[in-house]
Design an enzyme around this catalytic site. Structure first.
Site: not given
Length: 243
Positions: A40, A190-191
């Site tokens: 992504s 995210t992350g």
């Protein structure tokens, strides 16, 4: 720094690539000769093309796009689908970018690909910025249908870091939709254990985009990535980390 990174990754059961650009001058790379599946992370590349696509047509970021039920694909990561399970909804480009950049939504990504010319158009635009060492030719649905196609969207660490640097330079001179992309990346949900982790408790502005792959036929993760721009005190760091 290169030796420190090499020591950290030594003996790991993974292919690790790192690129760091400091202050636009100093460059450090580790294992940059390899191609890494972006997963992504390519949604960052896509967002820059979408900004250009809007600009060339004189369209605002709040341009409406109709999303049909058939585009709310099941079996893939999609907070957009969870919010609108019946589809047939009008969403702005800004909302779709929020889904892709903040939450890494796969269906929103493919909607943007469909409306703006597909992966090939994104690939051509990024190359027009002078970036090489990467390729984008698969949609999220392509990769979900055939996991081997994850390797069709690849980058070297330095190519990704150079694109972030180019993005920052364009944003400084043009603003507009690029400012919105920057804002979305600073709010990436995210992350949080990746690029932001070393800066926890330290005053820093972090704009980043993650990528997380499925497991291959051997049961190994295809990729765990993060590309971003960090402003910490007086240092500006651009780093791509693959584990």
């Amino acid at each position: 720094m290169q030796r420190q990174i090499e020591n950290i990754i030594a003996g790991r059961d993974a292919e690790v690539g790192v690129a760091v650009i400091i202050g636009g001058r100093d460059i450090v790379t580790v294992n940059n000769e390899r191609r890494y599946p972006m997963m992504s992370v390519m949604k960052f590349h896509q967002s820059l093309y979408v900004a250009d696509w809007l600009s060339r047509r004189g369209l605002p970021v709040d341009t409406m796009i109709h999303v049909g039920l058939e585009e709310m694909r099941a079996g893939t990561w999609s907070p957009m689908r969870d919010e609108y399970p019946d589809g047939e909804v009008g969403l702005t480009v800004a909302e779709l970018l929020r889904y892709t950049l903040q939450q890494s939504d796969n269906n929103a990504c493919d909607v943007l690909f469909d409306r703006t010319g597909g992966p090939a158009a994104t690939d051509r635009y990024i190359r027009s910025l002078g970036i090489d060492g990467f390729s984008i030719s698969a949609t999220e649905d392509d990769m979900h249908t055939d996991v081997a196609r994850c390797m069709d969207n690849y980058t070297t660490p330095l190519a990704a870091a150079q694109l972030v640097e180019r993005f920052v330079a364009m944003r400084d001179s043009r603003h507009g939709v690029l400012d919105y992309i920057w804002e979305m990346m600073t709010q990436c949900a995210t992350g949080t254990g990746r690029l932001p982790a070393p800066f926890k408790g330290i005053p820093a502005v972090i704009a980043h985009k993650t990528g997380t792959g499925d497991r291959d036929s051997r049961g190994k993760l295809i990729g765990i990535n993060d590309v971003g721009h960090v402003i910490c005190r007086t240092a500006v760091i651009i780093r791509l980390l693959y584990l």
